[in-house]
Write a protein that holds these residues in place. Structure first.
Motif, mmCIF file in Angstrom:
data_model
loop_
_atom_site.group_PDB
_atom_site.id
_atom_site.type_symbol
_atom_site.label_atom_id
_atom_site.label_comp_id
_atom_site.label_asym_id
_atom_site.label_seq_id
_atom_site.Cartn_x
_atom_site.Cartn_y
_atom_site.Cartn_z
ATOM 1 N N PRO A 187 -3.758 11.781 12.563
ATOM 2 C CA PRO A 187 -2.790 12.549 12.951
ATOM 3 C C PRO A 187 -1.519 11.641 13.557
ATOM 4 O O PRO A 187 -1.460 10.749 14.225
ATOM 5 C CB PRO A 187 -3.359 13.063 14.389
ATOM 6 N N GLN A 188 -0.297 12.284 12.865
ATOM 7 C CA GLN A 188 0.932 11.443 13.081
ATOM 8 C C GLN A 188 1.437 11.625 14.564
ATOM 9 O O GLN A 188 1.483 12.828 15.183
ATOM 10 C CB GLN A 188 2.009 11.983 12.254
ATOM 11 N N GLY A 189 1.568 10.546 15.206
ATOM 12 C CA GLY A 189 2.027 10.623 16.679
ATOM 13 C C GLY A 189 0.769 10.705 17.679
ATOM 14 O O GLY A 189 0.812 10.524 18.889
ATOM 15 N N GLY A 190 -0.422 10.646 17.120
ATOM 16 C CA GLY A 190 -1.737 10.805 18.166
ATOM 17 C C GLY A 190 -1.844 9.511 18.621
ATOM 18 O O GLY A 190 -1.559 8.472 18.076
ATOM 19 N N ILE A 191 -2.348 9.564 19.798
ATOM 20 C CA ILE A 191 -2.541 8.222 20.605
ATOM 21 C C ILE A 191 -3.686 7.326 20.067
ATOM 22 O O ILE A 191 -3.659 6.191 20.085
ATOM 23 C CB ILE A 191 -2.521 8.518 22.071
ATOM 24 N N LEU A 192 -4.477 8.243 19.416
ATOM 25 C CA LEU A 192 -5.716 7.494 18.975
ATOM 26 C C LEU A 192 -5.490 6.880 17.481
ATOM 27 O O LEU A 192 -6.264 6.022 17.014
ATOM 28 C CB LEU A 192 -6.748 8.398 18.796
ATOM 29 N N LEU A 199 0.590 -1.167 0.022
ATOM 30 C CA LEU A 199 -0.198 0.160 0.057
ATOM 31 C C LEU A 199 1.008 1.094 -0.155
ATOM 32 O O LEU A 199 1.922 1.372 0.690
ATOM 33 C CB LEU A 199 -1.002 -0.089 1.156
ATOM 34 N N GLU A 200 0.334 2.166 -0.953
ATOM 35 C CA GLU A 200 1.364 3.365 -0.939
ATOM 36 C C GLU A 200 0.818 4.330 0.130
ATOM 37 O O GLU A 200 -0.473 4.752 0.235
ATOM 38 C CB GLU A 200 1.094 3.948 -2.248
ATOM 39 N N LYS A 201 1.770 4.775 1.086
ATOM 40 C CA LYS A 201 1.477 5.603 1.956
ATOM 41 C C LYS A 201 0.037 5.631 2.767
ATOM 42 O O LYS A 201 -0.712 6.327 2.849
ATOM 43 C CB LYS A 201 1.399 7.339 1.341
ATOM 44 N N ALA A 202 0.098 4.433 3.296
ATOM 45 C CA ALA A 202 -1.076 3.977 3.715
ATOM 46 C C ALA A 202 -1.844 4.914 4.993
ATOM 47 O O ALA A 202 -2.953 5.235 4.964
ATOM 48 C CB ALA A 202 -1.322 2.552 4.383
ATOM 49 N N PHE A 203 -0.892 5.329 5.918
ATOM 50 C CA PHE A 203 -1.076 6.129 6.848
ATOM 51 C C PHE A 203 -1.657 7.517 6.459
ATOM 52 O O PHE A 203 -2.486 8.161 7.162
ATOM 53 C CB PHE A 203 0.008 6.135 7.962
#
Length: 477
Positions: free
Chosen positions: A88-93, A31-35
């Motif tokens: 959100p990068q680094g978010g706990i959720l 998958l390309e850039k899934a996050f």
């Protein structure tokens, strides 16, 4: 992924248990850039399907949408950039929300004899049986269609397929109108899987990688550096043996030649740690360093993983097949499959009856988890000693114990005193509990850690406290 008690090794073991040394097809989707491309609308729709609504749904929507960021470089700030997709990068959720999105791929209506394994954005599709090619293409079509709905993008150029124990068919598999390349080996979650399941490629890679890491060990053991034996052993276990431990699920059925080549890694390390000459017997090196052969450690590691999966409440292919194989009568042969060889390793460690007696590790029937806004159902207190425990006198230890007991006394309570110990010479281990009503002790497995002996005693105290009518349980350990 990102779930307590589930790691990459369990995922690898499940895939290998499903194909079980039989003719199969494995597809490794990229998958390309899934996050970054995950659709917030698809995540919110998944939450609604799971019953999330009202203020909580609105809060998560606000958490994901209308996000901005800018870059600082050499004292200058760029303009704000709006993020329309992704979590959100680094978010706990964020890991939890991404798992919800990927779960949509796992429960697609695949055909029978099709297995999907997803760990974060690593996707593996396995099919077996006489119609495995058609089943694989059907699964690819379903996943491609669903990925479009979820905002995910498949990279056909990096997606590969592999046939297990059979030749590649003339007709290729395709995804999004592009053919998938057939390969003889592929890397999945850090291990190399080959089409014949010999895992020779993984073994060669492991030997090359560990050989490079043994060079610093030799440097540390030189006369100029003079590192202690314990430091050298710690370096070896952390930087070299850990790679063997991780790959242990694929080393279930190594032949004698492969086992011998694997043992060379540890034999070289033991000679370096002890400064022993080449003619030193291997059994003497193992005794001095207290390190068993790697083949024995692999058997132990795989037994531990199997026990972990059996005790898990999550259904898995490994759990079902291993339990079935262990129940086969001793006079009957165990099938020569992946789970069959895994069952033989469990028998070799003498843990067959123990694993058959294990049950899923579920919460007690009377336990109700507290809500996040409520006080926790238990409290922990630690007594601070004036100095190290080894340096404290008997009087100081007694005063500290009396102070700890008085600090937590309360009416209508049952008090347990627990302890666990390990004999440093023989390695024998035991646990014990004491209360007004109970005085019990147990011998547990040799070579256990002090923490394990303490946990056994605490577990026994908690189980006995369930039968008590008193409202409060106090455990001193």
């Amino acid at each position: 992924a990102y779930t307590n008690g589930i790691g990459t090794t369990e995922c690898i073991m499940d895939v290998l248990s499903f194909i079980d040394n039989k003719s199969s097809i494995l597809i490794f989707l990229d998958l390309e850039k899934a996050f970054e491309l995950a659709s917030p609308a698809a995540i919110l729709h998944t939450l609604v399907q799971k019953g999330i609504k009202g203020h909580l749904l609105a809060w998560i929507k606000g958490y994901m949408l209308n996000r901005q960021a800018r870059v600082r470089f050499q004292g200058h700030l760029s303009r704000f950039h709006n993020f329309e997709n992704g979590t959100p990068q680094g978010g706990i959720l964020s890991p939890f929300l991404f798992n919800l999105l990927m779960e949509n791929l796992l429960y697609l209506p695949f055909r029978t004899a099709t297995h999907g394994a997803i760990y974060a954005d690593d996707i593996c599709i396995a099919t077996r049986g006489p119609h495995r090619h058609a089943s694989a293409q059907h699964a690819l079509n379903l996943i491609a269609q669903k990925c479009t709905e979820l905002g995910l993008k498949i990279n056909p150029a990096k997606t590969t397929a592999m046939t297990i124990k059979s030749n590649a068919p003339a007709r290729p598999l395709s995804v999004q109108g592009r053919n998938i390349q057939w390969t003889n080996k592929a890397t999945y979650l850090g291990v190399i899987i080959d089409s014949k399941l010999t895992f020779q490629a993984q073994l060669d890679y492991l030997r090359a990688k560990t050989k490079a890491r043994l060079a610093p060990l030799r440097k540390m053991s030189s006369l100029q550096q003079g590192s202690h034996e314990n430091a050298l052993k710690m370096f070896y276990t952390a930087t070299v043996r850990s790679h063997v431990d991780y790959a242990s699920p694929v080393f279930v059925n190594l032949n004698q030649t492969q086992k011998a080549s694997l043992e060379v890694i540890q034999n070289d390390a033991m000679r370096t740690i002890l400064g022993a000459p080449m003619w030193t017997r291997i059994c003497n090196l193992q005794m001095e360093t207290d390190m068993p052969p790697l083949s024995s450690r692999i058997e132990t590691r795989n037994t531990i993983l199997a026990a972990k999966m059996i005790m898990s409440a999550r259904l898995s292919t490994t759990k079902t097949k291993v339990q079935h194989n262990l129940q086969i009568h001793a006079d009957l042969p165990i099938p020569k499959t992946y789970t069959g060889y895994l069952s033989l390793q469990i028998k070799a460690t003498g843990m067959k009856n123990t694993l058959l007696s294990l049950q899923s590790d579920l919460s007690h029937t009377i336990y109700t988890p507290a809500a996040p806004w409520e006080d926790p159902p238990m409290q922990f207190f630690a007594t601070k000693l004036p100095t190290s425990k080894n340096l404290c006198s008997q009087e100081v230890m007694l005063q500290a114990a009396e102070a700890a007991i008085q600090a937590v006394e309360c009416p209508n309570s049952i008090t347990f005193f627990t302890d666990g110990s390990v004999d440093p010479d023989s390695g024998r281990c035991g646990s014990a509990i004491y209360s007004e009503e109970h005085r019990n002790c147990w011998r547990i497995s040799d070579k256990s850690s002090t923490l394990q002996t303490e946990l056994v005693a605490i577990k026994q105290a908690l189980e006995l406290s369930c039968d008590s009518e008193r409202s409060t349980v106090i455990i001193h350990t």
